[in-house]
Design an enzyme around this catalytic site. Sequence first.
Site, short mmCIF file in Angstrom:
data_model
loop_
_atom_site.label_atom_id
_atom_site.label_comp_id
_atom_site.label_asym_id
_atom_site.label_seq_id
_atom_site.Cartn_x
_atom_site.Cartn_y
_atom_site.Cartn_z
N LYS A 59 -0.52 9.66 -3.34
CA LYS A 59 -0.81 9.44 -4.33
C LYS A 59 -2.20 8.18 -5.54
O LYS A 59 -2.10 8.44 -6.78
CB LYS A 59 0.26 9.54 -5.50
CG LYS A 59 1.27 8.36 -5.41
CD LYS A 59 1.42 8.02 -7.27
CE LYS A 59 1.92 6.94 -7.39
NZ LYS A 59 1.69 6.45 -8.61
N LYS B 260 6.66 -4.03 0.94
CA LYS B 260 5.60 -4.00 0.03
C LYS B 260 5.33 -5.52 -0.84
O LYS B 260 4.56 -5.87 -1.65
CB LYS B 260 7.05 -2.74 -1.08
CG LYS B 260 7.79 -1.47 -0.10
CD LYS B 260 7.55 -1.27 -1.85
CE LYS B 260 8.51 0.39 -1.35
NZ LYS B 260 9.52 1.20 -2.32
N LYS C 90 -2.20 7.87 5.56
CA LYS C 90 -1.71 9.66 5.12
C LYS C 90 -1.82 9.51 3.30
O LYS C 90 -2.42 9.31 2.93
CB LYS C 90 0.41 8.63 4.61
CG LYS C 90 1.19 8.43 5.78
CD LYS C 90 1.93 7.69 5.97
CE LYS C 90 3.22 8.85 4.77
NZ LYS C 90 4.84 8.80 5.12
#
Length: 332
Positions: free
Chosen positions: A197, A111, A194
């Site tokens: 959103k 991240k 994957k």
Amino acid sequence: MQRIFSGVQPTGNLHLGNYLGAIRNWVRLQSEYECIFCIVDMHAITLWQDPKELVKNTREVAAGMIAAGVDASKHIVFNQSMVPAHAQLAWIFNCVARMGWLNRMTQFKDKAGKHKENASVGLFAYPNLMSADILAYKATHVPVGEDQKQHLELARDTAQKFNNDYGVEFFPLPEPLIFGAAARVMSLRDGSKKMSKSDESDYSRINMTDDADAIALKIRKAKTDLEPLPASAEGLDGRPEASNLLGIYAALADREKAEVISQFAGRQFSDFKKELVDLAVSVLGPINAEMKRLMEDTSHIDAVLRSGAERADSIARPIIKDVYDIVGFHHP
């Protein structure tokens, strides 16, 4: 009864991957465990969130869970920031867990990327808050995907170290609940990524708020290849989109993928997609309708979250009081 804790990020746009990978499993656990389902808004702000969007997304996730069959009267559904125990115990765990443990967390590296120095302290210490989420309720089991196994190991290490440091047998070591072949749902536009959103194209995912027409359109437009469907799993090698759509069908039908492959062997994608549309609409249509109804009545969602937070707090508060006594915090 054994107690489950599980959390979900309030990131909005709940999609088919969230439903098949997590929410549907939670619904099935309700008959076997006492369940605490938490919308982790404190975790969400480790990356900046628009405050209005965060409120909306928190409600949407709660609506999605309830619409999918989570029983908020028998089990607990709430958002994390409403129960002080999470932050209280996280600070104590900041003082128990070691820097070396956190440095090994692969999710932080993913991240933070190359700009590690610019990442928030919260993003680095995130796993200690996750440990607190679980242990503030003395949860015995945590449903985990592959990407969360490392965090659960850290929660177990932290519980063990706390017990050793203070000479107590206070925290249980929570066990992972790993589901069988969890549906790994990939993008409808690229079978190697994957479903997410954050993908720019809305055609890459089926949202839990999509109506029957939107679901049908997205499945019809889903990327495929020119070959007919294969007769065996080996025939899916190098065909990620075919593999993904067959996997989605199997997960929605609650059947083995091999069974679905043999059912559709040799058929054209156009044929198969019609059947996939019918199945997806029959499973997701009622959830979508109920979600819409709930999102129009935010006062009901807020009442569910308030009630859940009160019940969660009543479990966590005496546990935190005991922790304070063990640590030596003086509250005359």
